[in-house]
Design a protein around this motif. Structure first.
Motif, PDB file in Angstrom:
ATOM      1  N   LEU A   1       1.067  -1.269   0.057  1.00  0.00           N
ATOM      2  CA  LEU A   1       0.214  -0.053  -0.088  1.00  0.00           C
ATOM      3  C   LEU A   1       0.887   1.299   0.098  1.00  0.00           C
ATOM      4  N   THR A   2       0.572   2.050  -1.011  1.00  0.00           N
ATOM      5  CA  THR A   2       1.334   3.343  -0.984  1.00  0.00           C
ATOM      6  C   THR A   2       0.358   4.543  -0.533  1.00  0.00           C
ATOM      7  N   VAL A   3       0.926   5.376   0.363  1.00  0.00           N
ATOM      8  CA  VAL A   3       0.039   6.324   0.913  1.00  0.00           C
ATOM      9  C   VAL A   3       0.633   7.468   0.713  1.00  0.00           C
ATOM     10  N   ARG A   4      -0.265   8.764   0.053  1.00  0.00           N
ATOM     11  CA  ARG A   4       0.343   9.746  -0.353  1.00  0.00           C
ATOM     12  C   ARG A   4      -0.419  10.930   0.377  1.00  0.00           C
ATOM     13  N   ARG A   5       0.132  11.580   1.297  1.00  0.00           N
ATOM     14  CA  ARG A   5      -0.492  12.896   1.914  1.00  0.00           C
ATOM     15  C   ARG A   5      -0.551  13.978   1.035  1.00  0.00           C
ATOM     16  N   LEU A   6      -1.807  14.463   0.861  1.00  0.00           N
ATOM     17  CA  LEU A   6      -1.686  15.406  -0.533  1.00  0.00           C
ATOM     18  C   LEU A   6      -1.447  16.633   0.017  1.00  0.00           C
ATOM     19  N   PRO A   7      -0.527  17.390  -0.593  1.00  0.00           N
ATOM     20  CA  PRO A   7      -0.124  18.954   0.064  1.00  0.00           C
ATOM     21  C   PRO A   7      -1.452  19.946  -0.184  1.00  0.00           C
ATOM     22  N   SER A   8      -0.903  21.155   0.494  1.00  0.00           N
ATOM     23  CA  SER A   8      -1.883  22.285   0.447  1.00  0.00           C
ATOM     24  C   SER A   8      -0.949  23.431   0.340  1.00  0.00           C
ATOM     25  N   VAL A   9      -1.147  24.262  -0.477  1.00  0.00           N
ATOM     26  CA  VAL A   9      -0.203  25.560  -0.585  1.00  0.00           C
ATOM     27  C   VAL A   9      -0.755  26.615   0.677  1.00  0.00           C
ATOM     28  N   LEU A  10      -1.796  26.741   0.442  1.00  0.00           N
ATOM     29  CA  LEU A  10      -2.676  27.903   1.375  1.00  0.00           C
ATOM     30  C   LEU A  10      -2.766  27.606   2.888  1.00  0.00           C
ATOM     31  N   ARG A  11      -2.879  26.062   2.972  1.00  0.00           N
ATOM     32  CA  ARG A  11      -2.885  25.757   4.442  1.00  0.00           C
ATOM     33  C   ARG A  11      -1.628  25.160   4.963  1.00  0.00           C
ATOM     34  N   GLY A  12      -0.511  25.037   3.965  1.00  0.00           N
ATOM     35  CA  GLY A  12       0.732  24.615   4.728  1.00  0.00           C
ATOM     36  C   GLY A  12       1.000  23.192   4.870  1.00  0.00           C
ATOM     37  N   ILE A  13       0.219  22.480   4.024  1.00  0.00           N
ATOM     38  CA  ILE A  13       0.626  20.978   4.219  1.00  0.00           C
ATOM     39  C   ILE A  13       1.582  20.559   3.167  1.00  0.00           C
ATOM     40  N   GLU A  14       2.644  19.793   3.625  1.00  0.00           N
ATOM     41  CA  GLU A  14       3.747  19.192   2.911  1.00  0.00           C
ATOM     42  C   GLU A  14       3.267  17.715   2.268  1.00  0.00           C
ATOM     43  N   GLU A  15       3.546  17.514   1.143  1.00  0.00           N
ATOM     44  CA  GLU A  15       3.351  16.147   0.539  1.00  0.00           C
ATOM     45  C   GLU A  15       4.322  15.156   1.312  1.00  0.00           C
ATOM     46  N   LYS A  16       3.722  14.068   1.545  1.00  0.00           N
ATOM     47  CA  LYS A  16       4.522  12.797   2.340  1.00  0.00           C
ATOM     48  C   LYS A  16       4.003  11.617   1.600  1.00  0.00           C
ATOM     49  N   VAL A  17       5.013  10.752   1.216  1.00  0.00           N
ATOM     50  CA  VAL A  17       4.712   9.145   0.699  1.00  0.00           C
ATOM     51  C   VAL A  17       5.273   8.211   1.593  1.00  0.00           C
ATOM     52  N   TRP A  18       4.575   7.121   1.865  1.00  0.00           N
ATOM     53  CA  TRP A  18       5.320   6.185   2.412  1.00  0.00           C
ATOM     54  C   TRP A  18       4.438   4.983   1.948  1.00  0.00           C
ATOM     55  N   ASP A  19       5.305   3.651   2.276  1.00  0.00           N
ATOM     56  CA  ASP A  19       4.609   2.531   1.633  1.00  0.00           C
ATOM     57  C   ASP A  19       4.463   1.692   3.072  1.00  0.00           C
ATOM     58  N   ILE A  20       3.496   0.731   2.904  1.00  0.00           N
ATOM     59  CA  ILE A  20       3.277  -0.355   3.968  1.00  0.00           C
ATOM     60  C   ILE A  20       3.093  -1.849   3.397  1.00  0.00           C
ATOM     61  N   ARG A  21       3.724  -2.759   4.026  1.00  0.00           N
ATOM     62  CA  ARG A  21       3.933  -4.006   3.302  1.00  0.00           C
ATOM     63  C   ARG A  21       3.071  -5.076   4.272  1.00  0.00           C
ATOM     64  N   PHE A  22       2.179  -6.017   3.509  1.00  0.00           N
ATOM     65  CA  PHE A  22       1.438  -6.737   4.229  1.00  0.00           C
ATOM     66  C   PHE A  22       1.855  -8.370   4.212  1.00  0.00           C
ATOM     67  N   GLU A  23       1.415  -9.202   5.233  1.00  0.00           N
ATOM     68  CA  GLU A  23       1.741 -10.558   4.957  1.00  0.00           C
ATOM     69  C   GLU A  23       0.462 -11.320   4.257  1.00  0.00           C
ATOM     70  N   PHE A  24      -0.523 -10.459   3.967  1.00  0.00           N
ATOM     71  CA  PHE A  24      -1.632 -10.954   3.496  1.00  0.00           C
ATOM     72  C   PHE A  24      -2.070 -10.307   2.310  1.00  0.00           C
ATOM     73  N   GLU A  25      -3.157 -10.754   1.623  1.00  0.00           N
ATOM     74  CA  GLU A  25      -3.580 -10.155   0.522  1.00  0.00           C
ATOM     75  C   GLU A  25      -5.029  -9.565   0.887  1.00  0.00           C
ATOM     76  N   MET A  26      -4.911  -8.149   0.713  1.00  0.00           N
ATOM     77  CA  MET A  26      -6.062  -7.377   0.769  1.00  0.00           C
ATOM     78  C   MET A  26      -7.275  -7.466  -0.068  1.00  0.00           C
TER      79      MET A  26
END
Length: 667
Positions: A146-171
């Motif tokens: 699973l790749t999670v991406r925090r969406l950015p915002s210029v006006l509210r000052g949110i920085e983009e962030k991306v990280w991965d999560i791996r699982f031992e099972f099939e979602m």
């Protein structure tokens, strides 16, 4: 003896109660006056603007008071100083910029994400999560990354962030709640298993490990549904074909949808922190649901052909806290779950909101309910935004929100897919949460299950618009009071424009008040015909909190001072006679169109300037610029199939045979 003329003269020279209050208030020290004004609700504060010039000057020069007014107008909430250290004046400037950007649909930046080749996705709380392919290419399965991406915002000052999560099972499916760092993942039993069961994992969105607040479960929730299908005339147990998973605070809802129209769908509501099953409904009539308040859900019922209500979809409201199903969730020792499901036809609901009845020649194919974010939602504390959309109506706001003197709402989009002959005709019903909750609180009774006819709640509290279309796959097109839908196909498969509908009644009243004031003043001087207004509406300060309208015409809608189109007149959605009777609704809204093609030139309206360049990339179109468009110099339009919406982003989705492509427009 005092004559009538003496009484009239004394009344003429005597101060009114408002004038006396103004004199008494003005005599106090300035600091004390401001402290008093800060304790008032915004509608009262707007009335104070007209008490006296000195009070007006205090309000209009106070950043704190102006910030309260702008928060009210935008249905937003200010975060605490612990989450965001920005001063009030800076927050006020950012909030005004945020309002202006969304009113004009001018985004700050855009980016195209890498092609998405997975099968699962979710957009919630300002984060976009997708199942990845990098792990699949190295020998694993695509739904184990699973790749999670925090969406950015210029006006509210949110920085983009991306990280991965791996699982031992099939979602099989999942949902996320970034505010609680929660990931809810569904795992199905292997096809070779003799018993069909599900494992529902409650994990940390940041690490993928067991969520620390779900320790009461100690292991994944093991459950088995009674979804049924038909095979050669015999019913058999099987796993769900698809899932609808939602999170609202302490509660997780899972709708298990069967493989065919005869499937016995099931809806489960858990308290995921205490491991308590609150509600379990079943029946082929259960098609969709959404959290309405901190204790209510609304269920879309599509009745079977043998049901007396065939042809009339219903919206049923349940109090899942009052109808607690059990003391604990199903466990590994009791995989069936010791609480039998309650049939929807026998369940006790709080209220039944009837929808317009279908005509004899029409049939309802599907009903879909969407509303985001859930009630009482707050952004993650580590994001540090200065403000956020307030989705809590005063009828179900938390005590903290009431203390903060804020008021908000959110809109529910209820899509009715109908058929008449071979034609499929979509209708979207827009309903503020306030409309539902007003009736629930108004008719609260010890014996629930009361029915509210469409004629009582629909015409004045909703707006139905025919012909609007959206994807049934990419369904995150609603956020707060805004709805983003694709508009005008550029080809047989793709769209080129986005139309944003805004049902924020505070902003609409403000826009109407500004337009009426302009028409009575500068607009009349500029020769805009005879006087449009007969009597001003009764909104304090031109746009305050009252819903009543005095007799008189007022402005009837059109292009406002902000360039948006205001729709204020009632409309009939039954032009194709799909319903038995006319469907007249009157909830006001405003809208604007965003053109996502490259720079274009437009033929101006009559009397315009030839060759005027109306739009550059990233600017919204006013509805008055719709006519006579002639595209020139197009070097590659950004066409798409669907549109999604978050608090700071418009996301366009393009499905190709090889992959799916997201374009993120950031405000």
């Amino acid at each position: 003896m005092e004559t009538q003329s003496d009484v009239q003269e004394r009344a003429r020279i005597s101060p009114t109660s408002g004038q006396r209050a103004a004199l008494e208030l003005s005599s106090l020290p300035t600091e004390l006056i401001i402290r008093i004004l800060e304790k008032l609700d915004v509608p009262t504060l707007l009335i104070c603007l007209r008490i006296s010039k000195s009070i007006n000057a205090l309000i209009t020069t106070s950043a704190t008071l102006l910030y309260q007014i702008e928060l009210y107008a935008s249905s937003a909430v200010s975060t605490s100083s612990l989450s965001c250290s920005l001063p009030t004046s800076t927050r006020l400037s950012l909030l005004k910029a945020h309002q202006k950007a969304w009113a004009e649909l001018i985004y700050e930046s855009s980016s195209v994400l890498p092609p998405f080749k997975g099968s699962l996705w979710e957009l919630a709380g300002g984060a976009l999560a997708t199942t990845g392919n990098r792990f699949a290419e190295s020998g694993g399965k695509g739904n184990r990354l699973l790749t999670v991406r925090r969406l950015p915002s210029v006006l509210r000052g949110i920085e983009e962030k991306v990280w991965d999560i791996r699982f031992e099972f099939e979602m099989k499916d999942f949902t996320i709640d970034p505010a609680q760092d929660l990931l809810v993942a569904v795992e199905e039993s292997p096809p070779s298993s003799s018993n069909a069961f599900l494992l529902i994992h409650l994990l940390s969105l940041s690490t993928g490990s067991l969520h620390p607040l779900a320790l009461a479960h100690r292991s994944p929730i093991l459950c088995s549904t009674h979804a049924q299908g038909q095979d050669d005339g015999h019913q058999e147990r099987h796993q769900a074909q698809s899932y609808n998973i939602q999170v609202s605070g302490d509660y997780v809802g899972v709708l298990f949808l069967g493989r065919d129209v005869h499937a016995n769908n099931e809806l489960w509501i858990w308290d995921w922190k205490r491991a308590v099953l609150q509600l379990r409904l079943s029946g082929p009539e259960v098609h969709c649901y959404a959290f309405l308040s901190s204790r209510h859900i609304i269920v879309g019922a599509l009745w079977r052909p043998d049901h007396p209500a065939i042809g009339r979809p219903d919206l049923l409201v349940f109090d899942f806290k009052a109808s607690q199903a059990s003391t604990s969730s199903p466990s590994a020792g009791d995989p069936e779950g010791h609480v039998p499901p309650t049939s929807l036809t026998k369940a006790r609901y709080v209220a039944q909101f009837s929808c317009p009845a279908m005509s004899r020649h029409s049939f309802l194919l599907e009903i879909v309910i969407r509303s985001d974010p859930p009630p009482n939602w707050r952004p993650p504390p580590d994001v540090g935004v200065p403000f956020y959309t307030n989705c809590n109506s005063p009828l179900h706001a938390s005590e903290e929100d009431r203390d903060l003197n804020v008021e908000g709402d959110r809109v529910f989009t209820i899509t009715l897919l109908t058929t008449e002959g071979v034609a499929v005709l979509p209708f979207i019903l827009f309903v503020p949460a306030r409309t539902f909750l007003t009736y629930i609180h108004r008719f609260a009774h010890p014996n629930p299950s009361f029915r509210i006819p469409w004629s009582d709640w629909g015409p004045s509290g909703t707006r139905m618009i025919p012909g609007l279309s959206h994807s049934l796959t990419w369904t995150c097109y609603t956020y707060g009071c805004k709805v983003a839908l694709p508009y005008e196909r550029g080809s047989a498969l793709y769209y080129e424009m986005v139309k944003v509908y805004d049902f924020n009644q505070h902003a609409i009243r403000r826009g109407v008040g500004e337009m009426e004031k302009w028409l009575e003043g500068e607009g009349a001087l500029l020769g805009y015909g005879k006087k449009v207004m007969k009597k001003r509406r009764s909104w304090p300060g031109g746009w305050g909190g009252k819903d009543e309208v005095e007799e008189g015409e007022g402005w009837k809608g059109g292009i406002g001072r902000d360039g948006m189109e205001y729709v204020l007149r009632p409309s009939d959605a039954n032009g194709n006679e799909v319903f038995e009777e006319p469907v007249i609704t009157s909830l006001p809204y405003r809208t604007r169109t965003l053109d996502l093609t490259p720079e274009e030139k437009f033929d101006p309206p009559v009397g315009g300037i030839p060759g005027l360049l109306i739009r550059s990339r990233g600017r919204g179109l006013g509805p008055f610029l719709r006519g006579g468009r002639a595209r020139v110099g197009v070097t590659g339009p950004r066409r798409f199939n669907a549109v999604m919406l978050s608090e700071d982003n418009i996301i366009t989705v393009r499905n190709d045979q090889e992959a799916t492509r997201f374009e993120i427009l950031t405000f």
